[in-house]
Design a protein around this motif. Structure first.
Motif, PDB file in Angstrom:
ATOM      1  N   PHE A 259       0.814  -1.214   0.000  1.00 48.68           N
ATOM      2  CA  PHE A 259       0.000   0.000   0.000  1.00 48.68           C
ATOM      3  C   PHE A 259       0.844   1.260   0.000  1.00 48.68           C
ATOM      4  O   PHE A 259       0.399   2.313   0.430  1.00 48.68           O
ATOM      5  N   GLY A 260       2.092   1.157  -0.462  1.00 41.14           N
ATOM      6  CA  GLY A 260       2.968   2.318  -0.536  1.00 41.14           C
ATOM      7  C   GLY A 260       3.864   2.494   0.668  1.00 41.14           C
ATOM      8  O   GLY A 260       4.898   3.147   0.589  1.00 41.14           O
ATOM      9  N   GLN A 261       3.469   1.916   1.786  1.00 41.76           N
ATOM     10  CA  GLN A 261       4.275   2.094   3.001  1.00 41.76           C
ATOM     11  C   GLN A 261       5.591   1.333   2.913  1.00 41.76           C
ATOM     12  O   GLN A 261       6.570   1.695   3.554  1.00 41.76           O
TER      13      GLN A 261
ATOM     14  N   PHE B  75       3.647   7.621   0.005  1.00 43.52           N
ATOM     15  CA  PHE B  75       2.583   7.065  -0.822  1.00 43.52           C
ATOM     16  C   PHE B  75       1.704   6.141   0.018  1.00 43.52           C
ATOM     17  O   PHE B  75       2.203   5.246   0.662  1.00 43.52           O
ATOM     18  N   MET B  76       0.418   6.382   0.007  1.00 45.18           N
ATOM     19  CA  MET B  76      -0.538   5.434   0.590  1.00 45.18           C
ATOM     20  C   MET B  76      -1.634   5.239  -0.440  1.00 45.18           C
ATOM     21  O   MET B  76      -2.158   6.215  -0.977  1.00 45.18           O
ATOM     22  N   ARG B  77      -1.948   4.023  -0.715  1.00 49.17           N
ATOM     23  CA  ARG B  77      -2.845   3.620  -1.812  1.00 49.17           C
ATOM     24  C   ARG B  77      -3.638   4.797  -2.419  1.00 49.17           C
ATOM     25  O   ARG B  77      -4.352   5.492  -1.708  1.00 49.17           O
ATOM     26  N   ALA B  78      -3.495   4.958  -3.727  1.00 51.18           N
ATOM     27  CA  ALA B  78      -4.058   6.102  -4.432  1.00 51.18           C
ATOM     28  C   ALA B  78      -3.681   7.386  -3.696  1.00 51.18           C
ATOM     29  O   ALA B  78      -4.542   8.152  -3.276  1.00 51.18           O
TER      30      ALA B  78
ATOM     31  N   THR C 196       7.674  -2.035  -6.988  1.00 52.02           N
ATOM     32  CA  THR C 196       6.324  -2.370  -7.464  1.00 52.02           C
ATOM     33  C   THR C 196       5.355  -1.435  -6.751  1.00 52.02           C
ATOM     34  O   THR C 196       5.190  -1.510  -5.535  1.00 52.02           O
ATOM     35  N   ALA C 197       4.740  -0.535  -7.484  1.00 47.40           N
ATOM     36  CA  ALA C 197       3.854   0.471  -6.881  1.00 47.40           C
ATOM     37  C   ALA C 197       3.109   1.135  -8.024  1.00 47.40           C
ATOM     38  O   ALA C 197       3.184   0.686  -9.172  1.00 47.40           O
ATOM     39  N   GLY C 198       2.384   2.190  -7.676  1.00 49.31           N
ATOM     40  CA  GLY C 198       1.756   2.988  -8.721  1.00 49.31           C
ATOM     41  C   GLY C 198       0.915   2.189  -9.692  1.00 49.31           C
ATOM     42  O   GLY C 198       0.666   2.630 -10.816  1.00 49.31           O
TER      43      GLY C 198
HETATM   44 MO1  MOS Z   1       1.328   2.495  -4.243  1.00 51.11          MO
HETATM   45  S1  MOS Z   1       0.631   3.877  -2.848  1.00 51.11           S
HETATM   46  O1  MOS Z   1       2.070   3.535  -5.366  1.00 51.11           O
HETATM   47  O2  MOS Z   1       2.446   1.493  -3.506  1.00 51.11           O
END
Ligand code: MOS
Length: 738
Positions: free
Chosen positions: A244-246, A351-354, A509-511
């Motif tokens: 979740f971005g964390q 970053f936290m989900r969306a 892996t994100a976004g």
């Molecule tokens: Mo997501 S908040 O870009 O891991």
């Protein structure tokens, strides 16, 4: 038809790691228990800002079983990892334990290592610090917040203000207006898997097991921090229990753990407690959005001005990218976006989900609803009338945009035509006020460099080693399904290795780029594999026979892919552990994923308790690569949207800084009893202009717009507009009695 019914494979083939996960066979980073394992905990600062005048670790060190106490008194030989959004690798640039400065409440002041977790915890409680305090700022309204316009602070094109046409003049000339300000509080990811690591040294090689979204950033960041060769670092993260971005970069505990493991010559494990998590790592920054919208007398939106500020730390600039989607939701010709940092005394948010899209859509889609009412138009019709096929910012076409179809299909499923426009005009049998709200969301499609190594065996199995991290979204299933479908083999004969720097670079892996990036690389490697197997005409492959026909035990193929417009230099930066992101503007087109949400709320008239009995969401994410995990992703996004709109807020402590409600008791998230029917559907139209197998991205768009749909439904139920999240019982009560 729901996605579950479209496919007929047995259940265990749809989510390839489901069995391992539900039986506990899947080992997460801190499930490991190597021989001689020692346990670590953190002692943390209790002031909002200042310095440590005196630190006494003697009582801690005297606790039986304590092996080591590390603090700034030890003059640790560590460098800053740099901030991931500032060219570095870290969740923030500030590496605690190096000096006596305290930049925020909850900052680590000592790492205690002991034979047992109990001893380590007791000792951490005995670390005594005397502080010299300084005034601090911890909310957007605190004195001492320093504001800087983003383009001044970071003159990079992708962070520039958006100015299309002349929005101020168009707004001033428009006959219909909305001018409103919306507030989003700080929020905290609370993944099931707490942040934590198990680390040890094998000779000169550092082994790190940590649930992460970027094993590559950990590897290269640690190399920088410890001044060792990245070749001597292995980062292994087969499963991440919620990212979740964390978990998107190098956390602050890993380098000190590595030092501790070296000093005591033993493996060391740290699990950051739920309470410490709120101050140990990144979180969703508080943000404030002023939205001005203008429409003509036909209900056509002609001007939008979106000005936003969000919190960041004193030591890092966590960038703002809120305007990117609000400028694209509709065909509004004149758009002006302004983004401002508000620097204060917290750890660096992230970053936290969306991360931007959820607050941005809450604000913007609430304002659109307000404007629809000002124009006396149905909010669904109003949105459809303002649709566009062209990206209003770039002037280029969208590679695909089926948002109107999402709206129409969702409205039909939801039964929107039975809605009465007037607020507070619909009631349930039990007397509850009923509200129906709609909102849309968008999320940029991105793609990053990825490598893939495919090994076909004489036993008929195919092993795929690829850049990507499994964090619950189901990337293994997605890849396995692609390989199985491409080669015409059983998905159970496909083995996937992700999150491991021993086999691939492991870019972040994100976004919502994970699927597009990994599938692109695997697709390319499969083309090469087919050539080597003499099967490049397409169709099903008898893998075992083809490998044996080559007189080999295995046949291998590799691919390294880049996003559209990316260069070999980008590939090299990615190999150094940096995020290298292409999109959402590509040569000749822009690509976004889209979604429409329809929400019913029921407001109990006496207590003003809000319930959400049903949600209908229809997404356009291109091809649906893995129907079961995709539907789960969207359900999770909706649940999170409900939490964001009705429950979640980090409550800032005005006296001591930091967050007061740092536990799951006091930071409530939705539970099953809070969730009604979630009806998820997909357009499913592949986007082959953007991607070789037609996927865009899904994880984050699923949450975007949910909070606005809830807020719009609460308005429809009660006739009172709530512009601050979360919307709580007391807010609705106050509205009802106002
Ligand atoms: Mo997501 S908040 O870009 O891991």
């Amino acid at each position: 038809m729901s996605p579950e019914h479209r496919h007929t494979q047995p259940v265990d083939t749809r989510r390839v790691d489901a069995r391992e996960k539900v039986t506990g066979a899947a080992l997460y980073a801190t499930d490991l228990h190597p021989d001689q394992l020692a346990h670590a905990t953190l002692a943390t600062a209790t002031i909002g800002r200042g310095r440590i005048a005196d630190l006494d670790v003697s009582a801690a060190a005297a606790v039986p079983g304590v092996l080591l106490v590390l603090s700034h008194l030890d003059h640790l030989d560590l460098q800053s990892p740099g901030f991931v959004m500032g060219g570095g690798y870290g969740v923030q640039s500030l590496q605690p334990l190096l000096d006596d400065r305290i930049a925020y409440r909850g900052q680590a002041i000592a790492l205690v290592v002991a034979e047992t977790l109990t001893a380590a915890t007791e000792a951490a409680n005995l670390v005594r610090a005397r502080y010299e305090t300084e005034p601090f700022a911890a909310t957007l309204d605190s004195p001492g917040v320093e504001r800087i316009a983003q383009p001044t602070a970071i003159p990079l094109p992708f962070l520039a203000d958006i100015d299309v046409g002349d929005a101020e003049s168009a707004y001033a000339a428009a006959p219909l207006h909305v001018d409103a300000t919306y507030d989003q509080p700080a929020q905290h990811q609370n993944p099931m898997e707490l942040i934590g690591a198990t680390v040890w040294w094998r000779g000169d090689t550092l082994i790190v097991h940590e649930g992460t979204q970027s094993a590559g950033a950990i590897r290269h960041g640690l190399a920088q921090q410890l001044a060792i060769d990245a070749a001597n670092i292995e980062v292994i993260s087969p499963y991440t229990g919620g990212g979740f971005g964390q978990k998107n970069s190098l956390q602050i505990h890993i380098a000190p753990l590595a030092l501790a493991a070296r000093r005591i010559g033993r493996p060391v494990k740290l699990v950051v407690s739920r309470t410490q998590l709120f101050h140990h790592t990144s979180f969703r920054p508080a943000s404030r959005h002023r939205i001005r919208l203008g429409a003509d007398e036909h209900g056509r939106m002609v001007a939008a001005i979106h000005e936003v500020e969000h919190q960041t730390s004193r030591h890092d600039l966590f960038p703002l990218m809120y305007n990117e989607i609000t400028a694209r939701l509709y065909g509004i010709r004149d758009f002006r976006g302004r983004q401002t940092f508000a620097r204060m005394d917290t750890q660096t948010p992230g970053f936290m989900r969306a991360p931007f899209e959820h607050p941005a859509a809450f604000a913007f889609e609430s304002a659109v609803d307000e404007l629809a009412y000002a124009a006396n138009r149905d909010p669904l019709e109003f949105r459809l009338a303002n649709d566009t096929t062209v990206d209003p910012v770039s002037g280029e076409p969208f590679s695909s945009r089926h948002l109107a179809q999402c709206l129409r299909r969702g409205a039909k499923t939801f039964g929107w035509s039975a809605r009465r426009q007037r607020p507070a005009s619909m009631r349930a049998e039990d007397g509850s006020l009923v509200g129906w709200g709609v909102a849309v969301g968008a999320y940029p499609a991105s793609i990053v460099p990825a490598t893939s190594h495919v090994v076909a065996g004489a036993d008929g199995r195919v092993r795929v080693e690829v850049d990507g991290h499994e964090m619950g979204q189901g990337i293994r299933s997605t890849i396995a399904l692609l390989v199985a479908e491409d080669l015409g083999i059983d998905v159970r004969h496909v083995d996937i290795v992700v999150g491991d720097t021993r086999v691939a670079t492991q870019h972040l892996t994100a976004g919502s780029w994970g699927t597009a990036s990994a599938l692109g690389a695997v697709h390319a490697a499969l083309r090469e594999l087919r050539k080597q197997l003499g099967a490049d005409v397409g169709g099903p492959v008898d893998v075992s026979a083809a490998v044996r026909a080559a007189s080999r035990d295995t046949v291998e193929a590799r691919a390294a892919t880049l996003g559209p417009g990316q260069t070999e230099q980008d590939g090299e930066r990615a190999r150094q552990g940096h995020p290298v992101i292409a999109g959402p503007e590509f040569p000749g087109y822009s690509t976004f994923s889209w979604i429409a949400h329809f929400v019913e709320v029921r407001v109990e008239p006496t207590t003003c308790r809000i319930r959400v009995p049903r949600v209908v969401s229809v997404a356009d994410c291109g091809r649906v690569a893995s129907p079961v995990t995709a539907a789960s992703q969207v359900r999770g996004g909706i649940v999170w949207g409900i939490g964001a709109s009705l429950r979640e807020a980090g409550e800032v402590d005005p006296r001591y800084g930091g967050f007061l409600n740092a536990s799951l008791e006091e930071y409530p998230v939705p539970v099953n009893a809070d969730i009604g029917t979630l009806d998820v559907d997909f357009i499913g139209e592949p986007d082959l202009r953007f991607h070789p197998v037609g996927v865009k991205g899904l994880g984050e768009v699923s949450m975007v717009g949910v909070a606005a749909a809830v807020a719009n439904a609460v308005y429809h139920a009660t006739g009172v507009r709530h512009r601050r999240l979360p919307i709580r019982i007391e807010d609705v009560l106050a509205g009802a009695t106002a």
